[in-house]
Design a protein around this motif. Structure first.
Motif, PDB file in Angstrom:
ATOM      1  N   GLU A   8       0.813  -1.223   0.000  1.00  0.00           N
ATOM      2  CA  GLU A   8       0.000   0.000   0.000  1.00  0.00           C
ATOM      3  C   GLU A   8       0.846   1.273   0.000  1.00  0.00           C
ATOM      4  O   GLU A   8       0.445   2.291  -0.556  1.00  0.00           O
ATOM      5  CB  GLU A   8      -0.956   0.005   1.187  1.00  0.00           C
ATOM      6  CG  GLU A   8      -0.240  -0.026   2.532  1.00  0.00           C
ATOM      7  CD  GLU A   8      -1.151  -0.284   3.701  1.00  0.00           C
ATOM      8  OE1 GLU A   8      -1.167   0.550   4.628  1.00  0.00           O
ATOM      9  OE2 GLU A   8      -1.845  -1.310   3.676  1.00  0.00           O
ATOM     10  N   ASN A   9       2.030   1.201   0.622  1.00  0.00           N
ATOM     11  CA  ASN A   9       2.916   2.366   0.670  1.00  0.00           C
ATOM     12  C   ASN A   9       4.313   1.912   1.117  1.00  0.00           C
ATOM     13  O   ASN A   9       4.553   0.708   1.291  1.00  0.00           O
ATOM     14  CB  ASN A   9       2.355   3.434   1.621  1.00  0.00           C
ATOM     15  CG  ASN A   9       2.079   2.890   3.009  1.00  0.00           C
ATOM     16  OD1 ASN A   9       2.775   2.006   3.503  1.00  0.00           O
ATOM     17  ND2 ASN A   9       1.038   3.409   3.659  1.00  0.00           N
ATOM     18  N   LYS A  10       5.198   2.877   1.297  1.00  0.00           N
ATOM     19  CA  LYS A  10       6.575   2.569   1.698  1.00  0.00           C
ATOM     20  C   LYS A  10       6.617   1.828   3.035  1.00  0.00           C
ATOM     21  O   LYS A  10       7.384   0.888   3.214  1.00  0.00           O
ATOM     22  CB  LYS A  10       7.371   3.873   1.782  1.00  0.00           C
ATOM     23  CG  LYS A  10       8.803   3.696   2.214  1.00  0.00           C
ATOM     24  CD  LYS A  10       9.492   5.054   2.295  1.00  0.00           C
ATOM     25  CE  LYS A  10      10.851   4.948   2.934  1.00  0.00           C
ATOM     26  NZ  LYS A  10      11.465   6.276   3.094  1.00  0.00           N
ATOM     27  N   LYS A  11       5.773   2.246   3.974  1.00  0.00           N
ATOM     28  CA  LYS A  11       5.767   1.588   5.282  1.00  0.00           C
ATOM     29  C   LYS A  11       5.334   0.135   5.180  1.00  0.00           C
ATOM     30  O   LYS A  11       5.853  -0.722   5.889  1.00  0.00           O
ATOM     31  CB  LYS A  11       4.877   2.348   6.262  1.00  0.00           C
ATOM     32  CG  LYS A  11       5.490   3.638   6.710  1.00  0.00           C
ATOM     33  CD  LYS A  11       4.676   4.281   7.790  1.00  0.00           C
ATOM     34  CE  LYS A  11       5.372   5.556   8.222  1.00  0.00           C
ATOM     35  NZ  LYS A  11       4.818   6.103   9.435  1.00  0.00           N
ATOM     36  N   GLY A  12       4.399  -0.159   4.291  1.00  0.00           N
ATOM     37  CA  GLY A  12       3.985  -1.546   4.084  1.00  0.00           C
ATOM     38  C   GLY A  12       5.129  -2.392   3.555  1.00  0.00           C
ATOM     39  O   GLY A  12       5.321  -3.544   3.970  1.00  0.00           O
ATOM     40  N   LEU A  13       5.904  -1.834   2.635  1.00  0.00           N
ATOM     41  CA  LEU A  13       7.076  -2.535   2.096  1.00  0.00           C
ATOM     42  C   LEU A  13       8.113  -2.764   3.193  1.00  0.00           C
ATOM     43  O   LEU A  13       8.650  -3.868   3.337  1.00  0.00           O
ATOM     44  CB  LEU A  13       7.682  -1.728   0.951  1.00  0.00           C
ATOM     45  CG  LEU A  13       9.013  -2.238   0.391  1.00  0.00           C
ATOM     46  CD1 LEU A  13       8.855  -3.630  -0.179  1.00  0.00           C
ATOM     47  CD2 LEU A  13       9.527  -1.280  -0.673  1.00  0.00           C
ATOM     48  N   ILE A  14       8.364  -1.727   3.992  1.00  0.00           N
ATOM     49  CA  ILE A  14       9.353  -1.847   5.066  1.00  0.00           C
ATOM     50  C   ILE A  14       8.899  -2.874   6.105  1.00  0.00           C
ATOM     51  O   ILE A  14       9.703  -3.675   6.580  1.00  0.00           O
ATOM     52  CB  ILE A  14       9.621  -0.472   5.708  1.00  0.00           C
ATOM     53  CG1 ILE A  14      10.329   0.427   4.696  1.00  0.00           C
ATOM     54  CG2 ILE A  14      10.445  -0.605   6.978  1.00  0.00           C
ATOM     55  CD1 ILE A  14      10.438   1.866   5.113  1.00  0.00           C
ATOM     56  N   ARG A  15       7.619  -2.883   6.447  1.00  0.00           N
ATOM     57  CA  ARG A  15       7.102  -3.895   7.389  1.00  0.00           C
ATOM     58  C   ARG A  15       7.325  -5.306   6.843  1.00  0.00           C
ATOM     59  O   ARG A  15       7.719  -6.211   7.578  1.00  0.00           O
ATOM     60  CB  ARG A  15       5.621  -3.672   7.642  1.00  0.00           C
ATOM     61  CG  ARG A  15       5.313  -2.587   8.598  1.00  0.00           C
ATOM     62  CD  ARG A  15       3.810  -2.536   8.921  1.00  0.00           C
ATOM     63  NE  ARG A  15       3.497  -1.285   9.549  1.00  0.00           N
ATOM     64  CZ  ARG A  15       2.951  -0.239   8.928  1.00  0.00           C
ATOM     65  NH1 ARG A  15       2.618  -0.312   7.663  1.00  0.00           N
ATOM     66  NH2 ARG A  15       2.725   0.875   9.580  1.00  0.00           N
ATOM     67  N   HIS A  16       7.065  -5.485   5.556  1.00  0.00           N
ATOM     68  CA  HIS A  16       7.255  -6.804   4.939  1.00  0.00           C
ATOM     69  C   HIS A  16       8.726  -7.223   5.019  1.00  0.00           C
ATOM     70  O   HIS A  16       9.032  -8.364   5.397  1.00  0.00           O
ATOM     71  CB  HIS A  16       6.779  -6.776   3.483  1.00  0.00           C
ATOM     72  CG  HIS A  16       6.996  -8.056   2.770  1.00  0.00           C
ATOM     73  ND1 HIS A  16       6.172  -9.153   2.955  1.00  0.00           N
ATOM     74  CD2 HIS A  16       7.939  -8.451   1.882  1.00  0.00           C
ATOM     75  CE1 HIS A  16       6.606 -10.150   2.208  1.00  0.00           C
ATOM     76  NE2 HIS A  16       7.675  -9.750   1.556  1.00  0.00           N
ATOM     77  N   ILE A  17       9.624  -6.320   4.673  1.00  0.00           N
ATOM     78  CA  ILE A  17      11.058  -6.621   4.743  1.00  0.00           C
ATOM     79  C   ILE A  17      11.462  -6.932   6.175  1.00  0.00           C
ATOM     80  O   ILE A  17      12.174  -7.908   6.441  1.00  0.00           O
ATOM     81  CB  ILE A  17      11.886  -5.448   4.181  1.00  0.00           C
ATOM     82  CG1 ILE A  17      11.651  -5.328   2.672  1.00  0.00           C
ATOM     83  CG2 ILE A  17      13.372  -5.627   4.489  1.00  0.00           C
ATOM     84  CD1 ILE A  17      12.205  -4.057   2.061  1.00  0.00           C
ATOM     85  N   ARG A  18      10.989  -6.118   7.118  1.00  0.00           N
ATOM     86  CA  ARG A  18      11.308  -6.340   8.536  1.00  0.00           C
ATOM     87  C   ARG A  18      10.836  -7.714   8.996  1.00  0.00           C
ATOM     88  O   ARG A  18      11.572  -8.469   9.635  1.00  0.00           O
ATOM     89  CB  ARG A  18      10.667  -5.254   9.400  1.00  0.00           C
ATOM     90  CG  ARG A  18      10.957  -5.432  10.879  1.00  0.00           C
ATOM     91  CD  ARG A  18       9.980  -4.708  11.762  1.00  0.00           C
ATOM     92  NE  ARG A  18       8.610  -5.127  11.467  1.00  0.00           N
ATOM     93  CZ  ARG A  18       7.538  -4.383  11.719  1.00  0.00           C
ATOM     94  NH1 ARG A  18       7.662  -3.193  12.245  1.00  0.00           N
ATOM     95  NH2 ARG A  18       6.329  -4.832  11.429  1.00  0.00           N
TER      96      ARG A  18
END
Length: 71
Positions: A8-18
């Motif tokens: 959905e956004n950059k934070k969603g991508l970062i959460r997935h990577i984390r």
């Protein structure tokens, strides 16, 4: 294709990577715990892995990972 088709956004991508990195870390620690070596040797292997793992990441990326849910 863009990342935003899947996130959905950059934070969603970062959460997935984390979340992926956390899973990798726990799997590695589990494998070390299952080894038939002394407890101090396990701690040494865990410490070495953690230092090597985080030394490959830029400080800015680590800050993004740690701060993604703080806002």
């Amino acid at each position: 294709m863009t990342f935003y088709k899947y996130f959905e956004n950059k934070k969603g991508l970062i959460r997935h990577i984390r979340d992926e990195l956390v899973e990798v870390g726990f799997n590695r620690f589990d494998r070390i715990c299952e080894m038939e070596i002394s407890y101090p040797e396990k701690i040494q292997l865990m410490t070495e892995w953690k230092v090597e793992f985080f030394s490959q990441m830029k400080n800015e990326f680590i800050a993004e990972l740690l701060g993604v849910d703080s806002v």
